[in-house]
Design an enzyme around this catalytic site. Structure first.
Site, PDB file in Angstrom:
ATOM      1  N   LYS A  99      -4.607 -10.617  12.344  1.00 41.75           N
ATOM      2  CA  LYS A  99      -4.611  -9.423  13.183  1.00 41.75           C
ATOM      3  C   LYS A  99      -3.474  -8.468  12.816  1.00 41.75           C
ATOM      4  CE  LYS A  99      -6.402  -6.903  16.337  1.00 41.75           C
ATOM      5  NZ  LYS A  99      -7.715  -6.283  16.086  1.00 41.75           N
ATOM      6  N   SER A 121     -12.503  14.294  -4.756  1.00 43.82           N
ATOM      7  CA  SER A 121     -12.728  13.087  -3.960  1.00 43.82           C
ATOM      8  C   SER A 121     -13.969  13.247  -3.075  1.00 43.82           C
ATOM      9  CB  SER A 121     -11.483  12.782  -3.125  1.00 43.82           C
ATOM     10  OG  SER A 121     -11.520  11.467  -2.637  1.00 43.82           O
TER      11      SER A 121
END
Length: 284
Positions: free
Chosen positions: A166, A114
């Site tokens: 949110k 990764s």
């Protein structure tokens, strides 16, 4: 007894100073020609030793030394922050242009996956052990859902927000298909950035195989056939046989033992005050 306790207290302070002293002393000036070694060890994050700040500082110091004839970036990392890995990748590319006569090679240790491979792709060549784990070119984000659990426990969720999204991906509410779609778009965009960086670094050496960018991992031996790795070899091999200088100087920036012992605690701040240090620069 007064003298004894004074000596004991003095020894205690000396011990603390030894623990607080940086591990990476500047030994580069004590040798002439050498291969510079910079390790990227562990999780790549802004709060670990493998942070972009630490690695970039070590790389710049290594390249700047007039006695450095080559740089080995030894990577033993499962990955981490794409931002931190990207910054290191960009810095290696920049240093290669700034110091064209100094080659830089990446060496995969146990794991180069990764974000670890993201960094390796910036080097001129990548080496690995035949049993190294290499690849995992992908992006992931983990979460949990607790809606059934809080319902069984009789818990009432109360969330107050200003902004329609949110509470994006709030684990205490059912998954919203539109939010999941938006998140997937973000992950795909970061994945494409990762792929572009690997292609830029590896070029035509990469095999035309979709599996390369699928997130799969391979052994170092298998990675050679896929073009993810150039050849098998250790850091010592690269220093002696590729760069041609067996004298190795480790530029890796490490935190102090005292930082590791008290990292993130009030005890660390109290100890700094007791010893009279101002807490700037070297203290996190």
């Amino acid at each position: 007894w007064g003298i004894f306790f004074k000596l004991l207290f003095f020894a205690y302070l000396v011990g603390l100073l030894v623990l607080a002293w940086p591990e990476n002393l500047d030994t580069a000036g004590s040798v002439k020609r050498h291969t510079a070694l910079v390790r990227v060890d562990g999780l790549i994050s802004g709060s670990t030793e493998a942070s972009a700040k630490n690695v970039i500082e070590a790389l710049r110091k290594a390249f700047k030394d007039k006695n450095t004839i080559g740089v080995v970036v030894e990577i033993n990392s499962p990955g981490g922050s794409p931002v931190q890995a990207g910054e290191i990748y960009d810095e290696i590319r920049k240093l290669r242009q700034q110091y064209p006569k100094i080659p830089v090679h990446a060496v995969a240790s146990d794991v180069c996956a990764s974000g670890g491979y993201y960094i390796a792709a910036a080097a001129q060549n990548i080496y690995a052990n035949k049993a190294s784990i290499v690849g995992s070119i992908g992006v992931r984000m983990d979460s949990f859902g607790f809606t059934d659990a809080i319902a069984k426990l009789g818990i009432e969720r109360r969330a107050y927000t200003a902004g329609t999204n949110k509470d994006f991906l709030d684990p205490f509410k059912p998954a919203d298909p539109e939010e999941v779609k938006h998140l997937q778009g973000m992950l795909d965009a970061i994945h494409q950035q990762f792929i572009a960086a690997v292609k830029q670094g590896r070029g035509e050496r990469l095999k035309d195989d979709p599996a390369v960018f699928s997130g799969l991992m391979w052994t170092g031996e298998q990675s050679v056939g896929l073009g993810l790795v150039d050849a098998l070899g250790s850091s010592r091999y690269v220093a002696e046989e590729v760069i041609g200088e067996k004298t190795v100087v480790d530029y890796t920036k490490r935190t102090r033992w005292l930082d590791r012992l008290f990292d993130g605690t009030e005890a660390s701040a109290m100890l700094v005050k007791l010893l009279g240090w101002d807490g700037t620069a070297q203290w996190r």
